[in-house]
Design a protein around this motif. Structure first.
Motif, PDB file in Angstrom:
ATOM      1  N   ASP A  68      11.251  17.146   5.982  1.00 21.38           N
ATOM      2  CA  ASP A  68      11.346  17.431   4.539  1.00 21.38           C
ATOM      3  C   ASP A  68      10.151  16.877   3.753  1.00 21.38           C
ATOM      4  N   GLY A  69       9.193  16.332   4.481  1.00 22.54           N
ATOM      5  CA  GLY A  69       7.998  15.811   3.808  1.00 22.54           C
ATOM      6  C   GLY A  69       8.210  14.423   3.209  1.00 22.54           C
ATOM      7  N   GLY A  70       9.433  13.910   3.239  1.00 24.21           N
ATOM      8  CA  GLY A  70       9.740  12.585   2.679  1.00 24.21           C
ATOM      9  C   GLY A  70      10.297  11.660   3.750  1.00 24.21           C
ATOM     10  N   ASP A  71      10.730  10.487   3.319  1.00 23.24           N
ATOM     11  CA  ASP A  71      11.240   9.490   4.268  1.00 23.24           C
ATOM     12  C   ASP A  71      12.518   9.955   4.973  1.00 23.24           C
ATOM     13  N   GLN A  72      13.322  10.743   4.264  1.00 29.38           N
ATOM     14  CA  GLN A  72      14.612  11.142   4.852  1.00 29.38           C
ATOM     15  C   GLN A  72      14.415  11.980   6.120  1.00 29.38           C
ATOM     16  N   GLY A  73      13.402  12.834   6.099  1.00 32.92           N
ATOM     17  CA  GLY A  73      13.104  13.649   7.284  1.00 32.92           C
ATOM     18  C   GLY A  73      12.690  12.778   8.459  1.00 32.92           C
ATOM     19  N   VAL A  74      11.820  11.814   8.224  1.00 36.16           N
ATOM     20  CA  VAL A  74      11.362  10.925   9.305  1.00 36.16           C
ATOM     21  C   VAL A  74      12.522  10.094   9.837  1.00 36.16           C
ATOM     22  N   LEU A  75      13.272   9.489   8.929  1.00 32.32           N
ATOM     23  CA  LEU A  75      14.316   8.548   9.369  1.00 32.32           C
ATOM     24  C   LEU A  75      15.420   9.274  10.128  1.00 32.32           C
ATOM     25  N   ASN A  76      15.730  10.502   9.716  1.00 36.82           N
ATOM     26  CA  ASN A  76      16.737  11.259  10.464  1.00 36.82           C
ATOM     27  C   ASN A  76      16.204  11.690  11.828  1.00 36.82           C
ATOM     28  N   GLY A  77      14.899  11.940  11.899  1.00 37.80           N
ATOM     29  CA  GLY A  77      14.306  12.256  13.203  1.00 37.80           C
ATOM     30  C   GLY A  77      14.353  11.037  14.112  1.00 37.80           C
ATOM     31  N   ASP A 117       0.869  -1.186   0.000  1.00 34.61           N
ATOM     32  CA  ASP A 117       0.000   0.000   0.000  1.00 34.61           C
ATOM     33  C   ASP A 117       0.897   1.224   0.000  1.00 34.61           C
ATOM     34  N   LEU A 118       0.529   2.213  -0.817  1.00 32.74           N
ATOM     35  CA  LEU A 118       1.348   3.422  -0.843  1.00 32.74           C
ATOM     36  C   LEU A 118       1.109   4.229   0.428  1.00 32.74           C
ATOM     37  N   LEU A 119       2.188   4.725   0.988  1.00 31.11           N
ATOM     38  CA  LEU A 119       2.086   5.644   2.124  1.00 31.11           C
ATOM     39  C   LEU A 119       2.516   7.008   1.608  1.00 31.11           C
ATOM     40  N   ASP A 120       1.784   8.033   1.969  1.00 29.80           N
ATOM     41  CA  ASP A 120       2.123   9.375   1.476  1.00 29.80           C
ATOM     42  C   ASP A 120       2.070  10.349   2.646  1.00 29.80           C
ATOM     43  N   SER A 121       3.111  11.157   2.773  1.00 31.65           N
ATOM     44  CA  SER A 121       3.132  12.111   3.885  1.00 31.65           C
ATOM     45  C   SER A 121       2.042  13.163   3.711  1.00 31.65           C
ATOM     46  N   GLY A 122       1.656  13.454   2.474  1.00 32.66           N
ATOM     47  CA  GLY A 122       0.658  14.499   2.213  1.00 32.66           C
ATOM     48  C   GLY A 122       1.136  15.871   2.682  1.00 32.66           C
ATOM     49  N   ASP A 123       2.420  15.972   2.964  1.00 32.74           N
ATOM     50  CA  ASP A 123       2.973  17.199   3.556  1.00 32.74           C
ATOM     51  C   ASP A 123       3.412  18.167   2.456  1.00 32.74           C
ATOM     52  N   THR A 124       2.444  18.812   1.837  1.00 30.28           N
ATOM     53  CA  THR A 124       2.764  19.657   0.677  1.00 30.28           C
ATOM     54  C   THR A 124       3.667  20.828   1.056  1.00 30.28           C
ATOM     55  N   ALA A 125       3.525  21.326   2.275  1.00 30.43           N
ATOM     56  CA  ALA A 125       4.309  22.506   2.658  1.00 30.43           C
ATOM     57  C   ALA A 125       5.807  22.190   2.654  1.00 30.43           C
ATOM     58  N   HIS A 126       6.196  21.096   3.339  1.00 33.76           N
ATOM     59  CA  HIS A 126       7.621  20.766   3.388  1.00 33.76           C
ATOM     60  C   HIS A 126       8.143  20.319   2.025  1.00 33.76           C
ATOM     61  N   LEU A 127       7.317  19.597   1.292  1.00 28.58           N
ATOM     62  CA  LEU A 127       7.767  19.134  -0.030  1.00 28.58           C
ATOM     63  C   LEU A 127       7.968  20.321  -0.964  1.00 28.58           C
ATOM     64  N   ALA A 128       7.157  21.347  -0.802  1.00 29.59           N
ATOM     65  CA  ALA A 128       7.301  22.542  -1.635  1.00 29.59           C
ATOM     66  C   ALA A 128       8.658  23.192  -1.373  1.00 29.59           C
ATOM     67  N   MET A 129       9.110  23.141  -0.123  1.00 31.93           N
ATOM     68  CA  MET A 129      10.427  23.715   0.213  1.00 31.93           C
ATOM     69  C   MET A 129      11.539  23.006  -0.552  1.00 31.93           C
ATOM     70  N   MET A 130      11.358  21.708  -0.775  1.00 34.57           N
ATOM     71  CA  MET A 130      12.360  20.941  -1.530  1.00 34.57           C
ATOM     72  C   MET A 130      12.109  21.037  -3.029  1.00 34.57           C
ATOM     73  N   LYS A 131      11.014  21.680  -3.414  1.00 34.62           N
ATOM     74  CA  LYS A 131      10.597  21.744  -4.825  1.00 34.62           C
ATOM     75  C   LYS A 131      10.439  20.333  -5.414  1.00 34.62           C
ATOM     76  N   ARG A 132       9.993  19.390  -4.591  1.00 36.11           N
ATOM     77  CA  ARG A 132       9.788  18.008  -5.050  1.00 36.11           C
ATOM     78  C   ARG A 132       8.427  17.520  -4.549  1.00 36.11           C
ATOM     79  N   PRO A 133       7.327  18.081  -5.092  1.00 35.21           N
ATOM     80  CA  PRO A 133       5.997  17.706  -4.590  1.00 35.21           C
ATOM     81  C   PRO A 133       5.695  16.220  -4.705  1.00 35.21           C
ATOM     82  N   ASP A 134       6.479  15.537  -5.560  1.00 38.82           N
ATOM     83  CA  ASP A 134       6.233  14.113  -5.820  1.00 38.82           C
ATOM     84  C   ASP A 134       6.778  13.191  -4.731  1.00 38.82           C
TER      85      ASP A 134
END
Ligand code: UDP
Ligand code: GLC
Ligand code: MN
Length: 326
Positions: free
Chosen positions: A160-169, A62-79
């Motif tokens: 960062d809205g992606g896995d890297q932000g969670v895993l580093n936390g 099942d796809l998991l999605d952070s849905g965190d558009t604000a942080h992803l926008a900061m990275m310019k990687r909405p995908d």
């Protein structure tokens, strides 16, 4: 002892191409470990079939999605919200230890020695070296860790809205505690480093074991001319320096992956990325990228989106440096 595996993720057909090349590169360098790919329901059937040929295990998750558009926008990687799906890799508990690799990585030397490392081992991120980059990391599958990770991301989200932000936390002691968990950069050589520290790249780049095509432009988003062995739409100096990694990727893709895709797609059309097909199917033809102002180029560069096949090619940088030194 339970087996060990390399694991990647491909939720769509483009990243699936990356995963196919990655598998071939691991096998060509004689890994003794199993290969596992996590995919989503969006991956087309012919691609799923090719993945089944190249991987020991293809697991639809099942796809998991952070849905965190604000942080992803900061990275310019909405995908990249969907990279939360990577967390599923902790559920692969029939393996004792695994190495996760992004689908945009290419193995250029055997890396089985990574299984001597412990969770969580990873290389520094080139943008913020006190964070680890999650393009390559060693982990131990565990449902307990998986549940904790989901709980952590529900409570804290991802910076960062992606896995890297969670895993580093979650693995927050990485930067300060055990040096054996710091993988050398050559296990995750981000193409961005070529621009940020060119002399180091020239000195050490030859030792690279894994190339990571980090950033928005992926090898499969370029167009390749197999006859000329050139990337189309880029500079004449495309074969210089790091772009040779892009050519390595395309060489492997066109020789070892494309024939499998052709076989499985049969009469159905698909996007090979190669120039002949592009030309015969006019509508797919990739046009040269529009030229940017130097301010826009600088911004892209800072976001890790250098036009490394074109204006920001190694040759052009070298010319600028030479002119400056004179
Ligand atoms: N990924 C995926 N589908 C997506 C985006 C990402 O399967 O739509 C996976 C894939 O394995 C990819 C990884 O998540 O390599 C991380 O994304 P990406 O490599 O694009 O991030 P970058 O390394 O450029 O920051
Ligand atoms: C990074 C990593 C990538 C990760 C993304 C989102 O740039 O290279 O693997 O998925 O950040 O967190
Ligand atoms: Mn990546």
């Amino acid at each position: 002892m339970a087996e060990q595996a390399f694991v990647t993720l491909a939720t769509n057909d483009n990243y699936a191409k990356g995963a196919m090349v990655l598998a071939r590169s691991l096998r060509n360098h004689h890994t003794t470990r199993k290969l596992v790919v996590l995919t989503g329901p969006q991956v087309a059937d012919p691609c799923q079939s090719v993945l089944k040929k190249l991987y020991d295990e293809v697991r639809v998750v099942d796809l998991l999605d952070s849905g965190d558009t604000a942080h992803l926008a900061m990275m310019k990687r909405p995908d990249l919200g969907v990279t939360f799906t990577k967390l599923h890799c902790w559920t692969l508990t029939h393996y004792s230890k695994c190495v996760f690799m992004d689908a945009d990585t290419l193995v250029v030397s055997n890396i089985d020695e990574l299984f001597d490392r412990e969770e969580l081992s990873a290389a520094p991120d080139p943008g913020w070296p006190d964070c680890f980059n999650t393009g390559v990391f060693v982990f131990r599958p565990s449902l307990e860790t998986y549940d904790k990770l989901l709980q952590y991301s529900a409570e804290h989200g991802s910076f960062d809205g992606g896995d890297q932000g969670v895993l580093n936390g979650f693995f927050s002691s990485w930067s300060m505690t055990d040096i054996s968990k710091h993988l050398p950069f050559i296990y995750n050589l981000s193409s961005i480093a070529i621009y940020t520290y060119l002399p180091a790249f020239k000195q050490y780049g030859g030792n690279a074991k894994v190339i990571h095509f980090l950033g928005q432009t992926k090898p499969w988003s370029l167009t390749f001319d197999p006859e000329a062995r050139k990337i189309r739409g880029g500079s004449q100096d495309a074969e210089a320096s790091h772009s040779s990694f892009v050519l390595d990727w395309w060489t492997l893709y066109s020789r070892e992956v494309l024939p499998l895709l052709q076989e499985h797609y049969g009469d159905q059309p698909f996007h090979s990325g190669c120039v002949e097909q592009e030309e015969s199917q006019d509508s797919c033809a990739a046009s040269a990228p529009p030229s940017l102002s130097s301010e826009e180029r600088k911004e892209r560069w800072e976001q890790g989106q250098a036009d490394y096949m074109g204006e920001d090619s190694f040759e052009n940088i070298q010319k600028k440096l030479d002119a400056f030194l004179k």
